[in-house]
Design a protein around this motif. Structure first.
Motif, PDB file in Angstrom:
ATOM      1  N   LEU A  76       3.271   2.949   5.417  1.00 36.10           N
ATOM      2  CA  LEU A  76       2.999   3.095   3.992  1.00 36.10           C
ATOM      3  C   LEU A  76       4.291   3.401   3.255  1.00 36.10           C
ATOM      4  O   LEU A  76       5.147   4.125   3.763  1.00 36.10           O
ATOM      5  CB  LEU A  76       1.995   4.232   3.736  1.00 36.10           C
ATOM      6  N   ALA A  77       4.412   2.848   2.054  1.00 38.00           N
ATOM      7  CA  ALA A  77       5.556   3.185   1.197  1.00 38.00           C
ATOM      8  C   ALA A  77       5.196   4.435   0.403  1.00 38.00           C
ATOM      9  O   ALA A  77       4.091   4.539  -0.145  1.00 38.00           O
ATOM     10  CB  ALA A  77       5.875   2.035   0.267  1.00 38.00           C
ATOM     11  N   LEU A  78       6.115   5.383   0.347  1.00 34.71           N
ATOM     12  CA  LEU A  78       5.893   6.603  -0.418  1.00 34.71           C
ATOM     13  C   LEU A  78       6.440   6.441  -1.834  1.00 34.71           C
ATOM     14  O   LEU A  78       7.466   5.788  -2.041  1.00 34.71           O
ATOM     15  CB  LEU A  78       6.578   7.790   0.260  1.00 34.71           C
ATOM     16  N   ILE A  79       5.742   7.057  -2.798  1.00 35.84           N
ATOM     17  CA  ILE A  79       6.218   7.066  -4.178  1.00 35.84           C
ATOM     18  C   ILE A  79       6.242   8.504  -4.665  1.00 35.84           C
ATOM     19  O   ILE A  79       5.468   9.348  -4.214  1.00 35.84           O
ATOM     20  CB  ILE A  79       5.326   6.210  -5.099  1.00 35.84           C
ATOM     21  N   GLU A 103       0.854  -1.191   0.000  1.00 32.30           N
ATOM     22  CA  GLU A 103       0.000   0.000   0.000  1.00 32.30           C
ATOM     23  C   GLU A 103       0.888   1.238   0.000  1.00 32.30           C
ATOM     24  O   GLU A 103       1.810   1.352   0.814  1.00 32.30           O
ATOM     25  CB  GLU A 103      -0.917   0.006   1.222  1.00 32.30           C
ATOM     26  N   THR A 104       0.630   2.146  -0.921  1.00 34.50           N
ATOM     27  CA  THR A 104       1.497   3.300  -1.116  1.00 34.50           C
ATOM     28  C   THR A 104       0.734   4.608  -0.927  1.00 34.50           C
ATOM     29  O   THR A 104      -0.493   4.628  -0.863  1.00 34.50           O
ATOM     30  CB  THR A 104       2.116   3.282  -2.526  1.00 34.50           C
ATOM     31  N   CYS A 105       1.525   5.661  -0.862  1.00 36.35           N
ATOM     32  CA  CYS A 105       0.972   7.017  -0.740  1.00 36.35           C
ATOM     33  C   CYS A 105       1.888   7.957  -1.515  1.00 36.35           C
ATOM     34  O   CYS A 105       3.116   7.805  -1.481  1.00 36.35           O
ATOM     35  CB  CYS A 105       0.880   7.424   0.728  1.00 36.35           C
ATOM     36  N   GLN A 106       1.321   8.920  -2.236  1.00 35.83           N
ATOM     37  CA  GLN A 106       2.134   9.888  -2.965  1.00 35.83           C
ATOM     38  C   GLN A 106       2.856  10.800  -1.982  1.00 35.83           C
ATOM     39  O   GLN A 106       2.244  11.327  -1.053  1.00 35.83           O
ATOM     40  CB  GLN A 106       1.267  10.721  -3.910  1.00 35.83           C
ATOM     41  N   ASP A 107       4.153  10.985  -2.203  1.00 30.82           N
ATOM     42  CA  ASP A 107       4.941  11.731  -1.219  1.00 30.82           C
ATOM     43  C   ASP A 107       4.704  13.229  -1.260  1.00 30.82           C
ATOM     44  O   ASP A 107       5.160  13.951  -0.373  1.00 30.82           O
ATOM     45  CB  ASP A 107       6.437  11.427  -1.383  1.00 30.82           C
ATOM     46  N   ALA A 115       8.442  11.548   6.859  1.00 32.65           N
ATOM     47  CA  ALA A 115       8.697  10.133   6.586  1.00 32.65           C
ATOM     48  C   ALA A 115      10.188   9.829   6.675  1.00 32.65           C
ATOM     49  O   ALA A 115      11.037  10.721   6.711  1.00 32.65           O
ATOM     50  CB  ALA A 115       8.164   9.769   5.205  1.00 32.65           C
ATOM     51  N   THR A 116      10.507   8.550   6.710  1.00 31.32           N
ATOM     52  CA  THR A 116      11.902   8.113   6.629  1.00 31.32           C
ATOM     53  C   THR A 116      12.323   8.158   5.169  1.00 31.32           C
ATOM     54  O   THR A 116      11.716   7.480   4.329  1.00 31.32           O
ATOM     55  CB  THR A 116      12.056   6.678   7.151  1.00 31.32           C
ATOM     56  N   PRO A 117      13.330   8.974   4.823  1.00 32.28           N
ATOM     57  CA  PRO A 117      13.724   9.074   3.410  1.00 32.28           C
ATOM     58  C   PRO A 117      14.270   7.765   2.881  1.00 32.28           C
ATOM     59  O   PRO A 117      14.737   6.907   3.633  1.00 32.28           O
ATOM     60  CB  PRO A 117      14.790  10.171   3.430  1.00 32.28           C
ATOM     61  N   TRP A 118      14.227   7.630   1.567  1.00 32.80           N
ATOM     62  CA  TRP A 118      14.657   6.398   0.913  1.00 32.80           C
ATOM     63  C   TRP A 118      16.090   6.016   1.272  1.00 32.80           C
ATOM     64  O   TRP A 118      16.407   4.832   1.437  1.00 32.80           O
ATOM     65  CB  TRP A 118      14.515   6.557  -0.598  1.00 32.80           C
ATOM     66  N   THR A 119      16.954   7.003   1.413  1.00 29.37           N
ATOM     67  CA  THR A 119      18.365   6.724   1.702  1.00 29.37           C
ATOM     68  C   THR A 119      18.565   6.082   3.066  1.00 29.37           C
ATOM     69  O   THR A 119      19.626   5.504   3.332  1.00 29.37           O
ATOM     70  CB  THR A 119      19.193   8.017   1.624  1.00 29.37           C
ATOM     71  N   ARG A 120      17.578   6.194   3.947  1.00 25.95           N
ATOM     72  CA  ARG A 120      17.690   5.607   5.289  1.00 25.95           C
ATOM     73  C   ARG A 120      16.817   4.376   5.463  1.00 25.95           C
ATOM     74  O   ARG A 120      16.735   3.818   6.558  1.00 25.95           O
ATOM     75  CB  ARG A 120      17.328   6.651   6.347  1.00 25.95           C
ATOM     76  N   CYS A 121      16.158   3.960   4.395  1.00 26.30           N
ATOM     77  CA  CYS A 121      15.307   2.771   4.467  1.00 26.30           C
ATOM     78  C   CYS A 121      16.141   1.512   4.244  1.00 26.30           C
ATOM     79  O   CYS A 121      17.174   1.533   3.569  1.00 26.30           O
ATOM     80  CB  CYS A 121      14.203   2.842   3.405  1.00 26.30           C
ATOM     81  N   THR A 122      15.693   0.415   4.825  1.00 27.58           N
ATOM     82  CA  THR A 122      16.316  -0.879   4.593  1.00 27.58           C
ATOM     83  C   THR A 122      15.696  -1.483   3.339  1.00 27.58           C
ATOM     84  O   THR A 122      14.472  -1.638   3.258  1.00 27.58           O
ATOM     85  CB  THR A 122      16.085  -1.813   5.786  1.00 27.58           C
ATOM     86  N   SER A 178      10.146   6.394  -2.639  1.00 34.49           N
ATOM     87  CA  SER A 178      10.936   7.533  -2.144  1.00 34.49           C
ATOM     88  C   SER A 178      11.078   7.569  -0.631  1.00 34.49           C
ATOM     89  O   SER A 178      11.789   8.417  -0.099  1.00 34.49           O
ATOM     90  CB  SER A 178      10.300   8.848  -2.604  1.00 34.49           C
ATOM     91  N   GLY A 179      10.396   6.662   0.072  1.00 36.68           N
ATOM     92  CA  GLY A 179      10.518   6.685   1.527  1.00 36.68           C
ATOM     93  C   GLY A 179       9.514   5.774   2.196  1.00 36.68           C
ATOM     94  O   GLY A 179       8.781   5.028   1.542  1.00 36.68           O
ATOM     95  N   LEU A 180       9.497   5.828   3.505  1.00 40.12           N
ATOM     96  CA  LEU A 180       8.616   4.979   4.304  1.00 40.12           C
ATOM     97  C   LEU A 180       7.913   5.857   5.333  1.00 40.12           C
ATOM     98  O   LEU A 180       8.566   6.586   6.085  1.00 40.12           O
ATOM     99  CB  LEU A 180       9.439   3.894   4.998  1.00 40.12           C
TER     100      LEU A 180
END
Length: 376
Positions: A279-282, A255-259, A314-321, A289-291
């Motif tokens: 939610l995963a951000l796009i 399930e995603t959400c627009q960032d 949100a947690t930016p993509w660069t810091r996501c696992t 793009s993030g979590l």
């Protein structure tokens, strides 16, 4: 370890310092400068005791680093990836992958205590020589103190219970004898749990008898028990994960959400309708793009919800696992670094394929247990 700060690299390994390290330096520096040295060498200026105490505490910190660096160097020589070395108030921790053989596990385990023994012996010899040949009594006393502390550290670390090095030695020997790595890990972890309880008990008995130093022993026991319990859970988890890929564990679709949505719009249009807490951000191009952790939205003040974008909380993509669908799940979990834990985003190129949450891992373990394939 959380609440630690990256301070650079040592021998190619990331070095992190926990916020408790300054407390360690002050505690040992004060004890050495106000009690140990005055009792051994009286009638010295106060400044001499202060400087010597601080120098001794810093040397102790260096010796702890040498202990952990020995683990890291030995592990890398055996082809094991080392993520970081973290120093904290109760010593140090080296985060690395799992050894592939019992022999490698044994060498990695004994390298730390062996280094402490060498440092202790060298410090004692230097202290005795300095006192005998030059008469520099204060520096000699600091070196003698450092030597004895390292010898005690080496002996304590050889107690046969994880997460101490002695527990790793027992684990390696059990693995070599039985051929069962999981069983060896569980046995060492159980030993750590028992040792932790004993240390806590002895520490509190010492406190009740008026020895406040027992508090330190109780804290060490609590740490040993907590880490050993975590390792026992991990050892029970390993058989369930063996051979599984990330794609076998992930939940999909995600399930995603627009960032670019505002917090208000996300709450009204997405958050109130989802069954998930994450939610995963796009972005505009549909790339992850993030979590977004929904509890974070509740902490955004109402006046800011109309203008603040969800990507800002949100947690930016660069810091996501992240991982790929074909990555081995056990290796993915093993490489989780401080500040980067579950959930894990599974990506296939720039496409978001799925997400792995703690619930997904729990479900795998439950299925494994129902099959009755887990050992004692």
């Amino acid at each position: 370890m959380k609440s630690s700060v990256r301070m650079g690299r040592v021998l190619g390994v990331s070095l992190r310092i926990h916020w408790t390290v300054p407390l360690l330096v002050m505690l040992f520096g004060y004890s050495l400068g106000s009690q140990t040295l005055p009792a051994r060498i009286p009638d010295q200026p106060g400044a001499t005791y202060t400087v010597a105490g601080l120098a001794g505490a810093l040397l102790l910190l260096v010796s702890l680093l040498a202990h952990e660096a020995a683990h890291a160097v030995t592990a890398r020589r055996k082809g094991i990836q080392v993520q970081s070395i973290t120093l904290w108030a109760l010593g140090g921790m080296t985060q690395m992958g799992k050894p592939r053989t019992a022999g490698a596990a044994f060498l990695i385990a004994v390298s730390g205590p062996f280094t402490s023994l060498v440092v202790g012996a060298v410090a004692l010899a230097a202290g005795i020589g300095l006192d005998t040949l030059s008469g520099w009594s204060v520096p000699a006393a600091v070196l003698l103190w450092l030597g004895w502390v390292n010898l005690v550290l080496a002996v304590f670390n050889l107690l046969p219970a994880a997460p101490l090095d002695g527990g790793r030695v027992v684990q390696a020997l059990t693995w070599w004898r039985t051929g069962d790595q999981d069983r060896a890990e569980r046995a060492a972890a159980r030993g750590g749990q028992v040792l932790g309880v004993l240390l806590i008990g002895v520490g509190w008995i010492a406190v009740l008898r008026g020895a406040l130093s027992g508090l330190w022993l109780a804290v060490i026991g609590f740490f040993v028990m907590v880490v050993a319990s975590a390792e026992h859970r991990s050892a029970r988890l390993a058989p369930a994960l063996r051979g599984l890929r990330a794609a076998d564990a992930m939940s999909s679709p995600v399930e995603t959400c627009q960032d670019w949505l505002t917090v208000r719009r996300c709450v009204d249009d997405v958050a109130v309708r989802t069954r998930h807490s994450t939610l995963a951000l796009i972005d505009f191009e549909g790339r992850p793009s993030g979590l977004l952790h929904l509890p974070h939205l509740a902490r955004v003040p109402a006046p800011q919800r109309e203008t603040l974008r969800v990507r800002d909380v949100a947690t930016p993509w660069t810091r996501c696992t992240t991982c790929a669908p074909d990555d081995l799940l056990a290796e993915v979990l093993e490489k989780l670094s401080p500040g980067r834990g579950l959930p894990i985003l599974v990506t296939d190129g720039q496409h978001l394929a799925g997400i792995i949450t703690a619930h997904d891992i729990s479900r795998i373990v439950q299925r494994h247990t129902l099959r009755g394939t887990e050992g004692p």
